[in-house]
Structures are given as C-alpha cells and as structure tokens.
Design a protein around this motif. Structure first.
Motif, short mmCIF file in Angstrom:
data_model
loop_
_atom_site.label_atom_id
_atom_site.label_comp_id
_atom_site.label_asym_id
_atom_site.label_seq_id
_atom_site.Cartn_x
_atom_site.Cartn_y
_atom_site.Cartn_z
N ASN A 54 31.52 47.54 23.69
CA ASN A 54 30.72 47.98 24.85
C ASN A 54 31.56 48.02 26.13
O ASN A 54 31.33 48.85 27.00
CB ASN A 54 29.51 47.08 25.04
CG ASN A 54 28.49 47.28 23.94
OD1 ASN A 54 28.46 48.35 23.32
ND2 ASN A 54 27.69 46.27 23.67
N SER A 55 32.54 47.12 26.20
CA SER A 55 33.35 47.08 27.41
C SER A 55 34.42 48.18 27.42
O SER A 55 34.97 48.51 28.46
CB SER A 55 34.05 45.72 27.56
OG SER A 55 35.11 45.63 26.63
N LEU A 56 34.69 48.74 26.23
CA LEU A 56 35.76 49.74 26.13
C LEU A 56 35.54 50.96 27.01
O LEU A 56 36.44 51.42 27.70
CB LEU A 56 35.91 50.21 24.69
CG LEU A 56 36.62 49.25 23.75
CD1 LEU A 56 36.57 49.79 22.34
CD2 LEU A 56 38.04 49.02 24.19
N ALA A 57 34.32 51.45 26.96
CA ALA A 57 34.01 52.69 27.65
C ALA A 57 34.44 52.60 29.11
O ALA A 57 34.94 53.57 29.68
CB ALA A 57 32.52 52.98 27.55
N THR A 58 34.25 51.43 29.71
CA THR A 58 34.63 51.30 31.11
C THR A 58 36.07 50.85 31.30
O THR A 58 36.75 51.28 32.21
CB THR A 58 33.70 50.30 31.84
OG1 THR A 58 33.59 49.15 31.01
CG2 THR A 58 32.36 50.91 32.10
N SER A 59 36.55 49.97 30.39
CA SER A 59 37.89 49.41 30.61
C SER A 59 39.00 50.39 30.24
O SER A 59 40.05 50.39 30.84
CB SER A 59 38.06 48.11 29.84
OG SER A 59 38.06 48.36 28.46
N VAL A 60 38.77 51.20 29.22
CA VAL A 60 39.78 52.18 28.85
C VAL A 60 39.46 53.47 29.58
O VAL A 60 38.71 54.31 29.11
CB VAL A 60 39.82 52.41 27.33
CG1 VAL A 60 40.92 53.38 26.96
CG2 VAL A 60 40.01 51.11 26.61
N ALA A 61 40.05 53.59 30.76
CA ALA A 61 39.67 54.71 31.61
C ALA A 61 40.34 56.01 31.19
O ALA A 61 39.97 57.07 31.65
CB ALA A 61 40.00 54.38 33.06
N ALA A 62 41.36 55.90 30.29
CA ALA A 62 42.10 57.09 29.90
C ALA A 62 41.16 58.21 29.47
O ALA A 62 40.30 58.00 28.62
CB ALA A 62 43.05 56.76 28.76
N THR A 63 41.31 59.36 30.09
CA THR A 63 40.40 60.45 29.78
C THR A 63 40.67 61.01 28.38
O THR A 63 39.83 61.69 27.83
CB THR A 63 40.56 61.60 30.79
OG1 THR A 63 41.96 61.84 30.96
CG2 THR A 63 39.94 61.25 32.11
N ARG A 64 41.85 60.72 27.84
CA ARG A 64 42.13 61.28 26.53
C ARG A 64 41.87 60.30 25.39
O ARG A 64 42.35 60.48 24.29
CB ARG A 64 43.56 61.82 26.51
CG ARG A 64 43.64 63.17 27.25
CD ARG A 64 45.05 63.72 27.33
NE ARG A 64 45.86 62.95 28.25
CZ ARG A 64 46.97 62.28 27.90
NH1 ARG A 64 47.38 62.31 26.65
NH2 ARG A 64 47.65 61.61 28.78
#
Ligand SMILES: *[C@@H]1O[C@H](CO)[C@@H](O)[C@H](O)[C@H]1NC(C)=O
Ligand SMILES: *[C@@H]1O[C@H](CO)[C@@H](O)[C@H](O)[C@H]1NC(C)=O
Length: 483
Positions: A54-64
């Motif tokens: 759940n935290s990934l979506a926000t923490s991994v900001a890389a658009t790719r």
C-alpha cells in the motif's frame, strides 16, 4: 524511441518483494527506455506485505514503475510444500488477464519486452511463451544456492538420485559451485522432503530455459560459484547485487507505529564495536526454553547486547508471523532484565539495517537469510550463524566454511518442514558469542571489512554489478521480439 515494458512477478513475501521492487528501480533509473509493471499477488493474510504494497504507490514515485494488484485467491490448503505452488498456479489466470490489459492499453511505441519472474514463479514462463516474449528469473538467494539447485536437479533427473535420501545422512557432497565438500546436513528441508523436492527442483529445470537469471549477489563475493553456473547449464547470469533496501528501513519502521528511536539512542551511548546484536529475521522466533538458554548465555558472556526477541506466532499456520511481547519478562529468567539493565537491551521488532549501520555493533547473531547476509556484509559486521529455515543452513555453511566470513553458533540448526533441532544450550551459545566478539582483528574479521568495501564498489560506475546490469539491459532490448 521504443519503450520496453517489463512485467515483474514477485511472490508476496516481504524480502522477495522488496528486492524485486528495488531491482525495478535500478532498471528504470539506468535506462530511460525501460518501464516496469509489478504484478502483486495477494495472500489472504500477512499485514506486513499489505502495508508495504500500500505504501509503494506513494513511495515509489518513479513514473515508469506501476503496481497492479491482482485479486485475492483464498486457497486454504495446508499440504506441506504445495501451498506456494498452488497459490502461484491459482494466480496464473490473473496474471494473464493483467498482461493482456497491459498490451491492449499500450501506446504504439510501447512494447512488451518480457517477464521477470521470482525464482519460484517459473510456471509463469508458460504465459510468456504464449505471448512470444522472453522470460528472466530474479533469484533472491546466492549464486552458490542457484548452483546447488541446478546440480541437484541434474542428479535427480539425469542420474536418478533420490535426493531425500540425504536426509539425516552424514555424507559430504561434491558440488561444482563450492570448492569445499558440502555436508548433506546443511541441505535445505525443501529438498529433503519427498512432497516438495520435485516441485522445487522443477524450478531449476525451467530456469535453464529462460533468457537469463538475475542474481542478488556480486562477483567478488562468490567468484567460484558464479563461474560454475555456465557448466551447470544456466543461461546468461547477471550478478547485480547487493540489492538492499536501506532507505526502505524508515518506511518499514512506521508499520508498527514505532520508529526505533529508543534503540538508536541506546546504541549511541555504547562504545564502538561493543554490542552483539541478535536478530532472526521477519519470521524468526523461539520457544520459551530456548529463550532462557539464550538469556543465560548472554548474561554469562558479559558482552553488551541488543536482542530482538519475538513472540511465537499465536496460531500455527502456513506462514509464521511472530509478534512482539507486551512484556518480555514473562519469558526471560527471573531478574534477567534487572541484572543486565546496564549492558543490554531487549527489544521486539528491530530496524535491522539502521542497527547494523551503527558503530556500536561489534557482531551479529543471525539466521543467515540471504538478504540479512548481504546487509551485514555491506556494513562490515561479522556474523555468528544460527539458521532456522529455508536455505539458511546452506548460507551459513557458505559463510563459515567456503568464504571464511562468519563464525558459527550452529550451521545445521533447523526448524521447518516438521524438522526440529533440539534446544541449543547456553554453553554452546555463549561459546559462539565469545568467539564472535573476541576475535576483532582476526583474519576473517579483516576479510569481512574487505568484502564490505567490495560490495559498495560493485555497484558504483564501472563496478562488476554495475556492468552486469548494463549487460542485462542490452540483452533485454536485443531479445525483444520484433514486431
Ligand atoms: C531485508 O530484510 C530486512 C530484515 O528482515 C528488512 O528490513 C529489509 O527490508 C529487507 N530488504 C530487502 C531488500 O529485502
Ligand atoms: C526416496 O527415498 C525416500 C526415503 O528413503 C523414500 O521414502 C521415497 O519413497 C523414495 N522416493 C522414490 C521416488 O524412490
């Protein structure tokens, strides 16, 4: 410019998942033509994985890098060794659908470049084959362990050796990926159990037919093992490690609502290299009898200690998830906390990387999970081995005997697949702790410091893992199907 899209399929075990997400970050950071979609299979339990994903979506900001959550499969089987296989099999249709949607929604310059599969998801190679795209495997353990799998699979399928007969055997085996003979007693339970050995070694068989295996190790750590893989029939091998999630630590700390500040403050007050740290991974716990022996050993050793003591899982299930004691005194010897208050600290969950990075730490009693092994080497902290499960006995042997980078409390202790070692006595544990803490400056201690430097160098520009990642990217782009 064509964009190459990779589909990542990790298993939802926190160590594997974090490593694969870190791998995805490495790839997209290195080459603007790459993007990654991570498919997340959902277990019907495991809060750690849930809060991480759940935290990934926000923490991994890389658009790719994109995350796609697959629907939950509620399979309740408790059959030894087959749970994971069934779970992965049941996710195949979801993966197929998700990839089809991905392909449909792709723009004209985007192209599916292949699958990167967790080492135990090799059955998904079928899906890649159907789509006519290459598969790669992400191997979250050592090159030596990959060599062991390939070798055992040959023994079983070509030489008709019954691998489970090595159980309780005192024999020593000649393995191409080791220069030393390997005692059968450090083989993982999964190959010593008749229900699981074939499905497990099937992964080795299928890995041979992929385009490449990405291994979380570095050449300077296991040069012999890495070189042995071609002779064992491995496809291209890319050692790209150590892949650690050191920034991830702070994120993870928030899961339980505490960030370990008190632990760091306590460490700040200890002399350099004076503290032995005991921590047994996200699934590590001991029963009360064993805990008492450990406490006794620590007290007698006289060394300062930081002890991550976890409470056994409340229910016995497929996945053992320990929790923290409200009051650890309930399992410790009478008066222990009081008597050791000036030299030791008993904690629950530990911010492992942050602790290992602290200058007060002088040694680490570890379960030898591969991820923890790489972390301890990164920080140059010597280990005393106390394996519990999975391939940890094998890792312990590699560290102690093959590489001379650790000392042992025990190499063949195990507690999984209904195999239980007896209790280790306070004497045995105390001896191991003394050896660990009183050998500063020894050959192996120096070697750990050297390997630590090499691990950092491997990742920097021109280093072995840096170059290997470059080769992987070239191969991914060259292996893309022509359209
Ligand atoms: C490795 O394991 C530690 C301890 O369980 C965990 O905190 C860390 O996030 C893991 N890292 C990776 C890359 O899996
Ligand atoms: C392999 O050996 C084990 C233990 O001796 C035995 O139980 C099992 O049936 C054997 N398996 C095969 C396929 O022969």
């Amino acid at each position: 410019m064509t964009h190459a899209e990779l589909v990542f399929v990790p298993i939802p075990a926190i160590g594997h998942l974090i490593s694969m997400v870190e791998m995805a970050k490495l790839l997209v950071d290195r080459d603007p033509r790459l993007s990654v979609t991570v498919l997340i299979m959902k277990l019907p339990f495991d809060a750690d994985v849930d809060s991480y994903t759940n935290s990934l979506a926000t923490s991994v900001a890389a658009t790719r890098i994109r995350f796609v959550h697959l629907p939950c499969e509620n399979i309740g089987t408790e059959i030894l060794g087959s749970f994971l296989t069934d779970f992965i099999e049941s996710n195949k249709p979801h993966v197929k659908r998700a990839v089809a949607e991905l392909v449909d929604s792709a723009s004209s310059t985007q192209q599916l470049a292949g699958f990167v599969l967790d080492m135990v998801c090799t059955t998904m190679i079928d899906l890649a084959d159907e789509l006519g795209v290459p598969s790669y495997v992400f191997f979250t353990s050592s090159a030596a362990f990959l060599g062991m799998m390939l070798h055992l699979q040959l023994l079983q399928d070509e030489h008709h050796v019954n691998i489970t007969e090595f159980k309780d055997s005192a024999s020593e085996l000649d393995f191409p990926s080791f220069t030393n003979l390997l005692p059968a007693k450090v083989l993982p339970s999964v190959v010593l159990t008749k229900e699981s050995v074939r499905p497990f070694l099937e992964h080795a068989k299928r890995m041979r037919a992929t385009k490449g295996i990405i291994v979380n190790t570095f050449d300077e750590l296991e040069p012999h093992a890495v070189r042995s893989l071609a002779g064992l029939g491995a496809p291209a091998v890319y050692p790209v490690g150590p892949i650690l999630s050191l920034n991830g630590e702070t994120k993870e700390k928030d899961i339980d609502g505490h960030r370990g500040d008190d632990i760091m403050e306590w460490l700040d007050k200890q002399p350099p290299s004076s503290v032995v740290f005991l921590c047994f991974g996200s699934r590590g716990w001991f029963g009360e009898d064993q805990v008492k022996q450990m406490a006794c050993a620590l007290e007698r050793s006289g060394h300062r200690f930081l002890w991550s003591l976890r409470r056994p899982p409340l229910s016995k299930g497929q996945v053992e998830i320990p929790s923290d004691y409200a009051d650890p005194a309930e399992v410790l010897p009478e008066g222990f906390l009081h008597r050791t208050a000036s030299v030791g600290k008993v904690i629950g969950w530990a911010p492992q990387a942050a602790v290992l990075a602290h200058r007060a730490i002088g040694g680490f009693v570890s379960h030898c999970g591969w991820n923890s092994t790489l972390e301890s080497l990164w920080f140059g902290v010597r280990v005393a081995t106390w394996p519990l499960r999975a391939e940890q006995q094998f890792n312990a042997f590699e560290l102690v005997v093959e590489l001379g980078l650790a000392t042992e409390i025990k190499m063949d202790y195990r507690r999984d697949f209904r195999m239980e070692s007896g209790i280790l006595t306070a004497d045995e544990i105390e001896g191991g702790i003394r050896k660990l803490m009183e050998e500063a400056g020894s050959e192996s201690w120096k070697k750990v410091k050297e390997v630590s430097e090499k691990s950092r160098k491997a990742l920097t520009e021109g280093g072995s893992s840096y170059l290997s990642l470059g080769r992987l990217i070239d191969d991914i782009l060259n292996n893309m199907p022509l359209i």
